[in-house]
Design an enzyme around this catalytic site. Structure first.
Site, short mmCIF file in Angstrom:
data_model
loop_
_atom_site.label_atom_id
_atom_site.label_comp_id
_atom_site.label_asym_id
_atom_site.label_seq_id
_atom_site.Cartn_x
_atom_site.Cartn_y
_atom_site.Cartn_z
N HIS A 9 4.31 0.77 -8.11
CA HIS A 9 5.67 1.23 -7.75
C HIS A 9 6.60 0.07 -7.39
O HIS A 9 7.77 0.30 -7.14
CB HIS A 9 5.62 2.30 -6.66
CG HIS A 9 5.43 1.79 -5.26
ND1 HIS A 9 5.68 2.57 -4.15
CD2 HIS A 9 4.99 0.60 -4.78
CE1 HIS A 9 5.42 1.86 -3.06
NE2 HIS A 9 4.99 0.67 -3.41
N ASP A 10 6.07 -1.15 -7.39
CA ASP A 10 6.91 -2.32 -7.07
C ASP A 10 7.58 -2.92 -8.31
O ASP A 10 8.46 -3.76 -8.17
CB ASP A 10 6.07 -3.43 -6.43
CG ASP A 10 5.68 -3.13 -5.00
OD1 ASP A 10 6.25 -2.19 -4.42
OD2 ASP A 10 4.81 -3.84 -4.46
N ASP A 21 -1.54 -14.85 -8.60
CA ASP A 21 -0.30 -14.23 -9.03
C ASP A 21 -0.63 -13.01 -9.89
O ASP A 21 -1.33 -13.13 -10.90
CB ASP A 21 0.49 -15.27 -9.84
CG ASP A 21 1.85 -14.75 -10.28
OD1 ASP A 21 2.19 -13.59 -9.93
OD2 ASP A 21 2.55 -15.49 -10.97
C1 LIG Z 1 3.76 -2.81 -1.34
S1 LIG Z 1 2.69 -4.09 -0.84
C2 LIG Z 1 1.11 -3.30 -0.98
C3 LIG Z 1 0.09 -3.85 -0.03
C4 LIG Z 1 -1.28 -3.14 -0.06
N1 LIG Z 1 -1.82 -3.08 -1.40
C5 LIG Z 1 -1.19 -1.77 0.55
O1 LIG Z 1 -1.22 -0.75 -0.18
O2 LIG Z 1 -1.09 -1.68 1.79
C6 LIG Z 1 2.73 -5.17 -2.24
C7 LIG Z 1 1.94 -6.44 -2.06
O3 LIG Z 1 2.00 -7.21 -3.28
C8 LIG Z 1 2.04 -8.58 -2.94
N2 LIG Z 1 2.63 -9.34 -4.07
C9 LIG Z 1 3.92 -9.37 -4.47
N3 LIG Z 1 4.07 -10.17 -5.54
C10 LIG Z 1 2.85 -10.66 -5.82
C11 LIG Z 1 2.36 -11.56 -6.82
N4 LIG Z 1 3.18 -12.08 -7.75
N5 LIG Z 1 1.05 -11.86 -6.82
C12 LIG Z 1 0.20 -11.34 -5.88
N6 LIG Z 1 0.61 -10.47 -4.91
C13 LIG Z 1 1.91 -10.14 -4.89
C14 LIG Z 1 2.90 -8.62 -1.69
O4 LIG Z 1 2.70 -9.82 -0.94
C15 LIG Z 1 2.47 -7.35 -0.96
O5 LIG Z 1 1.47 -7.61 -0.02
#
Ligand SMILES: C[S@@+](CC[C@H](N)C(=O)[O-])C[C@H]1O[C@@H](n2cnc3c(N)ncnc32)[C@H](O)[C@@H]1O
Length: 338
Positions: A247-248, A227
């Site tokens: 950016h998320d 996580d």
């Molecule tokens: C916008 S994508 C980016 C994927 C990759 N880094 C790329 O640039 O192609 C965001 C990623 O964060 C992961 N994610 C979201 N919440 C998360 C968490 N709490 N812990 C680990 N990963 C997480 C999602 O599953 C997703 O694959």
């Protein structure tokens, strides 16, 4: 009223009508029109309608629109093929194709209605009230289509990132939120002594293992369920990658993520931030518009180079450097003091 500059005369109408090109593009990917033109073109509209099982009138309208958009070319009178860039980016299973990204528009189109919802509620709202990552955890099809979209958008930038990143001496990299591993694959190829650990949520782990296996990189890439918001991440890495992660999340969470990355690094280690940056005036347009995607999909926004530089310096990083990599993408790198 201030005078309208001649170059602005059609700005509003052109902005209004531009959505049709985007929608037509997605429809062409989903119905296989691009794939069919690529495999069998040049074709007449009747041949294309027969080959795809689509209505001839619909195919005629689509061809006219795509010719105007320069994605389809009329190779000979009445006979149509793909423009070189459409053949590269709109056809499934082509290396670096954007088809997986564009295809997701059919279910998750960034419609005016969705943006209105984001404006009213603050988002994210792409799956109604449900948190997008929790939704992926309960719906493997959604998780898969998101991973495919991320793979499509990240593939070409990943190659450029691998060329720009200085990881010659690095042995262990943490790719936090690394999706199905698109960027780790490019880094593992470019740096054969590098091992990449991809920290991801459970539904994405099989996608990582599949990709690593397909690419023959299972020795260099491993998936780790974890996580991003755990108190700490595994440690002692030579490099940490955050690609399209900051950016998320909210600005406050971004500060915490960069601090966690700092803790996860060994002294002298490198943080790599991979994002589509915006400038002071909000552009380039393609990156400024992504703020709307971020509104409906996430809690975050697009960052500027100056903001990221401050974020990294405040967390203790030094020698912060910004490099434009591919297209709209940039790499911001910082070093943890030795
Ligand atoms: C916008 S994508 C980016 C994927 C990759 N880094 C790329 O640039 O192609 C965001 C990623 O964060 C992961 N994610 C979201 N919440 C998360 C968490 N709490 N812990 C680990 N990963 C997480 C999602 O599953 C997703 O694959």
């Amino acid at each position: 009223m201030d005078e309208i500059k001649p170059e602005d005369e059609l700005r509003v109408y052109d902005s209004y009508v531009a959505g049709r090109l985007s929608a037509g593009l997605a429809a062409g990917v989903r119905t296989g029109l691009f794939d069919t033109l690529h495999a069998k073109g040049p074709l007449t509209r009747v041949e294309l309608a027969h080959a795809t099982g689509l209505h001839e009138r619909g195919v005629r309208a689509w061809l006219s629109a795509m010719v105007a958009g320069q994605l389809v070319i009329e190779a000979q009178p009445g006979s149509y093929g793909l423009s070189p860039v459409a053949a590269r980016d709109c056809v499934r299973d082509q290396p670096g194709s954007l088809a997986g990204l564009i295809d997701m528009e059919i279910e998750n189109f960034l419609s005016p209605a969705l943006i209105v919802e984001g404006l009213q509620e603050g988002g994210p709202c792409v799956y109604g009230n449900s948190d997008p990552w929790a939704e992926h955890a309960t719906d493997p099809a959604k998780a898969r289509s998101f991973s495919d979209a991320m793979h499509a958008i990240s593939m070409r930038p990943a190659e450029a990132l691998a060329q720009a990143a200085n990881l010659t001496d690095a042995r262990r990299l943490l790719d936090a939120g690394g999706g199905s591993g698109t960027i780790s694959v490019a880094l593992a190829r470019a740096f054969p002594k590098l091992h990449c650990t991809i920290l991801e949520i459970a539904p994405v782990l099989p996608h990582i293992e599949e990709r690593a296996q397909e690419e023959g990189l299972s020795e260099q890439i491993s998936a780790l369920e974890g996580d991003l918001f755990a108190d700490s991440w595994p440690g002692d890495f030579d490099a940490v990658l955050l690609s399209q992660i900051l950016h998320d999340w909210s600005d406050e969470e971004a500060v915490r993520l960069v601090r966690r990355a700092f803790q996860a690094l060994a002294p002298g280690g490198t943080l790599l931030i991979h994002e589509k940056l915006v400038t002071q005036d909000g552009g380039p347009l393609a990156n400024g518009l992504v703020n709307l995607d971020m509104l409906v999909w996430t809690e975050g926004r697009q960052w500027s180079a100056d903001e990221l530089e401050s974020l990294l310096k405040d967390a203790g990083f030094e020698s912060v450097d910004v490099t434009a990599t591919y297209g709209y993408w940039s790499l911001v790198a910082g070093t943890k003091p030795s």
